[in-house]
Design a protein around this motif. Sequence first.
Motif, PDB file in Angstrom:
ATOM      1  N   SER A 198       0.803  -1.222   0.000  1.00  0.00           N
ATOM      2  CA  SER A 198       0.000   0.000   0.000  1.00  0.00           C
ATOM      3  C   SER A 198       0.834   1.270   0.000  1.00  0.00           C
ATOM      4  O   SER A 198       0.283   2.371   0.101  1.00  0.00           O
ATOM      5  CB  SER A 198      -0.922   0.008   1.231  1.00  0.00           C
ATOM      6  N   ALA A 199       2.159   1.132  -0.089  1.00  0.00           N
ATOM      7  CA  ALA A 199       3.025   2.319  -0.074  1.00  0.00           C
ATOM      8  C   ALA A 199       2.670   3.248  -1.230  1.00  0.00           C
ATOM      9  O   ALA A 199       2.451   2.799  -2.362  1.00  0.00           O
ATOM     10  CB  ALA A 199       4.493   1.899  -0.175  1.00  0.00           C
ATOM     11  N   PRO A 200       2.594   4.554  -0.983  1.00  0.00           N
ATOM     12  CA  PRO A 200       2.237   5.499  -2.054  1.00  0.00           C
ATOM     13  C   PRO A 200       3.352   5.690  -3.073  1.00  0.00           C
ATOM     14  O   PRO A 200       3.106   6.226  -4.145  1.00  0.00           O
ATOM     15  CB  PRO A 200       1.968   6.803  -1.289  1.00  0.00           C
ATOM     16  N   ASN A 201       4.574   5.283  -2.742  1.00  0.00           N
ATOM     17  CA  ASN A 201       5.698   5.388  -3.667  1.00  0.00           C
ATOM     18  C   ASN A 201       5.956   4.047  -4.337  1.00  0.00           C
ATOM     19  O   ASN A 201       5.579   2.993  -3.819  1.00  0.00           O
ATOM     20  CB  ASN A 201       6.963   5.843  -2.939  1.00  0.00           C
ATOM     21  N   ALA A 202       6.617   4.097  -5.490  1.00  0.00           N
ATOM     22  CA  ALA A 202       6.991   2.866  -6.176  1.00  0.00           C
ATOM     23  C   ALA A 202       8.251   2.297  -5.531  1.00  0.00           C
ATOM     24  O   ALA A 202       9.207   3.033  -5.268  1.00  0.00           O
ATOM     25  CB  ALA A 202       7.238   3.142  -7.651  1.00  0.00           C
ATOM     26  N   ILE A 203       8.246   0.989  -5.256  1.00  0.00           N
ATOM     27  CA  ILE A 203       9.391   0.330  -4.626  1.00  0.00           C
ATOM     28  C   ILE A 203       9.781  -0.884  -5.468  1.00  0.00           C
ATOM     29  O   ILE A 203       8.930  -1.703  -5.838  1.00  0.00           O
ATOM     30  CB  ILE A 203       9.051  -0.126  -3.192  1.00  0.00           C
ATOM     31  N   LEU A 204      11.079  -0.996  -5.786  1.00  0.00           N
ATOM     32  CA  LEU A 204      11.601  -2.134  -6.526  1.00  0.00           C
ATOM     33  C   LEU A 204      12.708  -2.778  -5.716  1.00  0.00           C
ATOM     34  O   LEU A 204      13.559  -2.085  -5.150  1.00  0.00           O
ATOM     35  CB  LEU A 204      12.164  -1.713  -7.897  1.00  0.00           C
ATOM     36  N   LEU A 205      12.698  -4.128  -5.653  1.00  0.00           N
ATOM     37  CA  LEU A 205      13.763  -4.896  -5.002  1.00  0.00           C
ATOM     38  C   LEU A 205      14.584  -5.577  -6.083  1.00  0.00           C
ATOM     39  O   LEU A 205      14.037  -6.309  -6.911  1.00  0.00           O
ATOM     40  CB  LEU A 205      13.171  -5.939  -4.050  1.00  0.00           C
ATOM     41  N   LEU A 206      15.899  -5.314  -6.107  1.00  0.00           N
ATOM     42  CA  LEU A 206      16.786  -5.864  -7.115  1.00  0.00           C
ATOM     43  C   LEU A 206      17.906  -6.636  -6.436  1.00  0.00           C
ATOM     44  O   LEU A 206      18.351  -6.268  -5.345  1.00  0.00           O
ATOM     45  CB  LEU A 206      17.423  -4.752  -7.964  1.00  0.00           C
ATOM     46  N   ASP A 207      18.374  -7.702  -7.106  1.00  0.00           N
ATOM     47  CA  ASP A 207      19.534  -8.404  -6.575  1.00  0.00           C
ATOM     48  C   ASP A 207      20.802  -7.701  -7.044  1.00  0.00           C
ATOM     49  O   ASP A 207      20.750  -6.698  -7.763  1.00  0.00           O
ATOM     50  CB  ASP A 207      19.526  -9.881  -6.975  1.00  0.00           C
ATOM     51  N   LYS A 208      21.966  -8.225  -6.639  1.00  0.00           N
ATOM     52  CA  LYS A 208      23.225  -7.553  -6.951  1.00  0.00           C
ATOM     53  C   LYS A 208      23.514  -7.546  -8.453  1.00  0.00           C
ATOM     54  O   LYS A 208      24.318  -6.752  -8.926  1.00  0.00           O
ATOM     55  CB  LYS A 208      24.376  -8.238  -6.202  1.00  0.00           C
ATOM     56  N   LYS A 209      22.850  -8.423  -9.202  1.00  0.00           N
ATOM     57  CA  LYS A 209      23.040  -8.454 -10.651  1.00  0.00           C
ATOM     58  C   LYS A 209      22.116  -7.476 -11.385  1.00  0.00           C
ATOM     59  O   LYS A 209      22.172  -7.378 -12.620  1.00  0.00           O
ATOM     60  CB  LYS A 209      22.796  -9.876 -11.179  1.00  0.00           C
ATOM     61  N   GLY A 210      21.251  -6.800 -10.632  1.00  0.00           N
ATOM     62  CA  GLY A 210      20.336  -5.847 -11.247  1.00  0.00           C
ATOM     63  C   GLY A 210      19.046  -6.464 -11.748  1.00  0.00           C
ATOM     64  O   GLY A 210      18.304  -5.820 -12.505  1.00  0.00           O
ATOM     65  N   VAL A 211      18.766  -7.690 -11.309  1.00  0.00           N
ATOM     66  CA  VAL A 211      17.525  -8.361 -11.710  1.00  0.00           C
ATOM     67  C   VAL A 211      16.424  -7.988 -10.717  1.00  0.00           C
ATOM     68  O   VAL A 211      16.619  -8.081  -9.499  1.00  0.00           O
ATOM     69  CB  VAL A 211      17.705  -9.891 -11.751  1.00  0.00           C
ATOM     70  N   ILE A 212      15.283  -7.562 -11.218  1.00  0.00           N
ATOM     71  CA  ILE A 212      14.169  -7.163 -10.358  1.00  0.00           C
ATOM     72  C   ILE A 212      13.537  -8.401  -9.737  1.00  0.00           C
ATOM     73  O   ILE A 212      13.064  -9.293 -10.441  1.00  0.00           O
ATOM     74  CB  ILE A 212      13.122  -6.364 -11.153  1.00  0.00           C
ATOM     75  N   ARG A 213      13.537  -8.459  -8.412  1.00  0.00           N
ATOM     76  CA  ARG A 213      12.936  -9.576  -7.694  1.00  0.00           C
ATOM     77  C   ARG A 213      11.468  -9.304  -7.346  1.00  0.00           C
ATOM     78  O   ARG A 213      10.642 -10.212  -7.366  1.00  0.00           O
ATOM     79  CB  ARG A 213      13.724  -9.837  -6.401  1.00  0.00           C
ATOM     80  N   GLU A 214      11.171  -8.052  -6.987  1.00  0.00           N
ATOM     81  CA  GLU A 214       9.805  -7.741  -6.538  1.00  0.00           C
ATOM     82  C   GLU A 214       9.508  -6.275  -6.806  1.00  0.00           C
ATOM     83  O   GLU A 214      10.400  -5.415  -6.775  1.00  0.00           O
ATOM     84  CB  GLU A 214       9.663  -8.047  -5.048  1.00  0.00           C
TER      85      GLU A 214
END
Length: 472
Positions: A198-214
Amino acid sequence: MNDLFMDFLTSLLPEYQMQIVLYGNGPMLLLIICFLVHLCILIGSPATISLKRWLPVIYTTPFFLLFVFLMTKDHRLLYSAAVTDGRSPLDPLFLLLTVLFVAGYILLSVLILIVSWFRTRELKRKKILLSLLLSLFALFSWFVLVTSLLQMKDVTSRNAMILYFVGYLFWGIALRHLIGKHDLMPDYRKLFHILFQSAPNAILLLDKKGVIREMNPKAKQWFEGIPRRDILSHFQFDDQQNLGDRLALFCQGKEHEAQREVRIYNPSRGYMDLIMGIDLIEGNGEELFVIHLTDATSLKETERRLLESERSYKYLAHHDSLTDLYNRTGLQVQLEQKIEIRELFALVLIDLDHFKPINDTYGHFVGDLYLKHIAHMLTRHAQPGDLIGRIGGDEFVLVISCMDPRIDVNTMVHERLSLLKKHAFNHEGIDIPITFSAGVGLFPKDASDITTLLKIADEAMYRVKRASKMGM
């Protein structure tokens, strides 16, 4: 990490500090302390089950008071951007109530955990509650310490706000670690998942290789239609560096700004201006990048419109609206620059002959076209370094750079102005000749200031005009 977080908070657009504090940081701070009480009630269950019915009051009370302040007081009184001497820019009553709510809700959370600890018989649960209680005591101690430093004026109010948020940040990280360590009930994990979703901002989780996990829903909405593997390539920075290289520099400690402005382009949504923050956290035995994006499109668009308005205003203030040549003010600014560097130049004052009969015979509309034609001819035959202006109804100024003192200036001016007479103004098949009288003033030979130089050129021009009439 402290430095990164401070940079993130203090490097936000300074012209929007009031909006960020009153409509961003203030409500977010209240939301955090409300969640704090909520979490303590949930963790203390079942001993705290009776307190759940007070949750609406806990949430609505601070926000209701915030709403009352925003509705009843001028925003500039609630937050005075002019206060930069270390005192709080917030209204004293507004600041007092904010501090009371923050301190009060932290104490309330401590009391809830103490009651839960006394009523709980399960040893493991007592250990969990004691750990949470210690973390809250640490948070409250931090709050008291920062407030004391603020009162003693050892820190400014702006730095105090940063320190408060740093305390909450580390408390949140410690709480997350505690939940993972003790494997609390799934409901608590679900609550944190809800906060992420529900966060009003966009959040991206990336691994050390730059692959988007979530990605949270807001991020999915902003990047809708773009394949996940291509999202990072849509980040556009002013220095043309790509996001992958920036993340690599961040890992090496060479990326000192944890917050940057970035632009993304989504074919289905167009361009968006964002404020991007980067954090590096450890989760499930690996390090993950947390990229959080705040929409600043409307703010940047407003900023662009203001800059464009300022450029337009400056242009209109220095240019003639009919011919787009420099006006008197614009010429003066340009001439002052030439005088400052001691550049040699000739100032030619051109006064049109018989302009009034043209207006009387053909009308003012044709007269305006006649003036624009002359402006076009002067501009068309101008040389690099020349200045052209219109300082009156039928008066033009031509400034000719003459860096070589051996050049005969009068001959050069005559050759340049003779081109005007060769290009008569044609109106509906009728040629209207261009006749004028011109006078010349030389810098610095004749005068070393603009006013005197114009006077000399004006006198020379009238001598030519009188001689022309006597010749007739």
